[in-house]
Design a protein around this motif. Structure first.
Motif, PDB file in Angstrom:
ATOM      1  N   LEU A 201       0.843  -1.191   0.000  1.00  0.00           N
ATOM      2  CA  LEU A 201       0.000   0.000   0.000  1.00  0.00           C
ATOM      3  C   LEU A 201       0.881   1.245   0.000  1.00  0.00           C
ATOM      4  O   LEU A 201       1.897   1.299   0.695  1.00  0.00           O
ATOM      5  CB  LEU A 201      -0.903   0.015   1.242  1.00  0.00           C
ATOM      6  N   ARG A 216       6.003   2.753   0.138  1.00  0.00           N
ATOM      7  CA  ARG A 216       5.081   1.634  -0.066  1.00  0.00           C
ATOM      8  C   ARG A 216       5.381   0.577   0.986  1.00  0.00           C
ATOM      9  O   ARG A 216       6.547   0.305   1.307  1.00  0.00           O
ATOM     10  CB  ARG A 216       5.200   1.038  -1.470  1.00  0.00           C
ATOM     11  N   HIS A 270      -1.786   9.951   4.761  1.00  0.00           N
ATOM     12  CA  HIS A 270      -2.721   9.089   4.028  1.00  0.00           C
ATOM     13  C   HIS A 270      -2.110   7.724   3.754  1.00  0.00           C
ATOM     14  O   HIS A 270      -0.886   7.576   3.654  1.00  0.00           O
ATOM     15  CB  HIS A 270      -3.114   9.741   2.700  1.00  0.00           C
ATOM     16  N   GLU A 272      -3.094   4.430   1.073  1.00  0.00           N
ATOM     17  CA  GLU A 272      -3.906   3.992  -0.057  1.00  0.00           C
ATOM     18  C   GLU A 272      -5.044   3.068   0.384  1.00  0.00           C
ATOM     19  O   GLU A 272      -4.832   2.127   1.148  1.00  0.00           O
ATOM     20  CB  GLU A 272      -2.999   3.257  -1.040  1.00  0.00           C
TER      21      GLU A 272
END
Length: 284
Positions: A201, A216, A270, A272
């Motif tokens: 993610l 990621r 944030h 994903e």
């Protein structure tokens, strides 16, 4: 499914735009109570109910009323030095067997939209993280079975006051990272089936709209299955416990020159497929 805490009440959130909310106690006719933390004790039963839950009565809400989706965990685990580039910018060595583990005290937890008072004692830094919420008790769980013990994933910030954290002779990681509001979570918990690949993610954060971190989760040195395996070998993980999984590179401490949060800064974070946090910082 998206599950969370709206004004202290257990709530389901729709996947629509705009997101709307359903009060669980009312929708279940009292089968499940209003306490967002209590649901983890009956997590499998609750998930079964959500699959057929009627969301037609969903209503709008104010995001400022959102609280931490797991507001009172029995244990909070935080993982340090879990991305190689963050290890490098921290001028430390990669862990050989298991990453650094500390805690953030529970009183630091908050919801996703908050105002955070900057402590006078030091430099306040940002660390966006993917956070795991445990859904089923885990003791000596093998990595290949770890995901079955996860209730879901949420966004977290491991906000850190660096002077107190790193002052010697023995660093005080937990104290430096546990000032009020230093552990925002949210905006809700996304169950694992929401993701095509929960091991990969994108996550990041911005200060006043300027990107400062991006990574990621596939680049975690110890991914979620390895963390659950390693932690549960030592201590039982209980339903409702949370695990901050580590931050990618780009923190203020590792910059040249160093940079820290200031009065008036707005930090957005944030992950994903989950959503966003928004913290506004003010001088003490």
């Amino acid at each position: 499914m998206r599950i969370g805490n709206l004004a202290g009440r257990l709530t389901l959130f729709t996947a629509t735009d705009p997101v709307r909310a359903v009060d669980v106690e009312k929708a279940s006719a009292g089968r499940f109570g209003s306490d967002p933390q209590a649901v983890f004790a009956v997590w499998e039963e609750f998930l079964g109910w959500t699959r057929a839950a009627d969301l037609s009565g969903a209503t709008g809400f104010d995001r400022a009323d959102l609280g931490a989706p797991a507001p009172a965990p029995g244990q909070v685990f935080a993982i340090g030095l879990n991305y190689a580039e963050h290890v490098e910018e921290s001028e430390m060595d990669c862990p050989e067997r298991f990453p650094l583990v500390f805690t953030k005290f529970r009183s630091a937890l908050s919801g996703p939209v908050t105002t955070v008072v900057l402590p006078d004692c030091g430099h306040t830094d940002w660390e966006v993280e993917l956070v795991v919420v445990i859904g089923r008790d885990a003791r000596a769980v093998a990595a290949d079975a770890a995901w079955s013990h996860v209730a879901g994933l949420t966004v977290g910030q491991d906000i850190s006051e660096r002077i107190g954290q790193l002052a010697g002779p023995s660093p005080q990681f937990s104290l430096g990272k546990s000032h009020p509001g230093f552990a925002p979570l949210g905006p809700w918990l996304a169950t694992v089936d929401e993701f095509d690949n929960p091991d990969d993610l994108a996550l990041g954060c911005e200060i006043n709209g300027e990107p400062v971190q991006h990574g990621r989760t596939r680049n975690l040195l110890y991914g979620i299955p390895a963390l659950i395996e390693g932690l549960s070998k030592v201590t039982p993980l209980r339903a409702g416990d949370i695990v901050f999984t580590g931050t990618p590179s780009g923190v203020g401490l590792g910059r040249r020159p160093q940079r820290f949060l200031r009065d008036g800064d707005v930090l957005t974070s944030h992950v994903e497929g989950i959503g966003e946090l928004r913290q506004t910082f003010t001088a003490g």
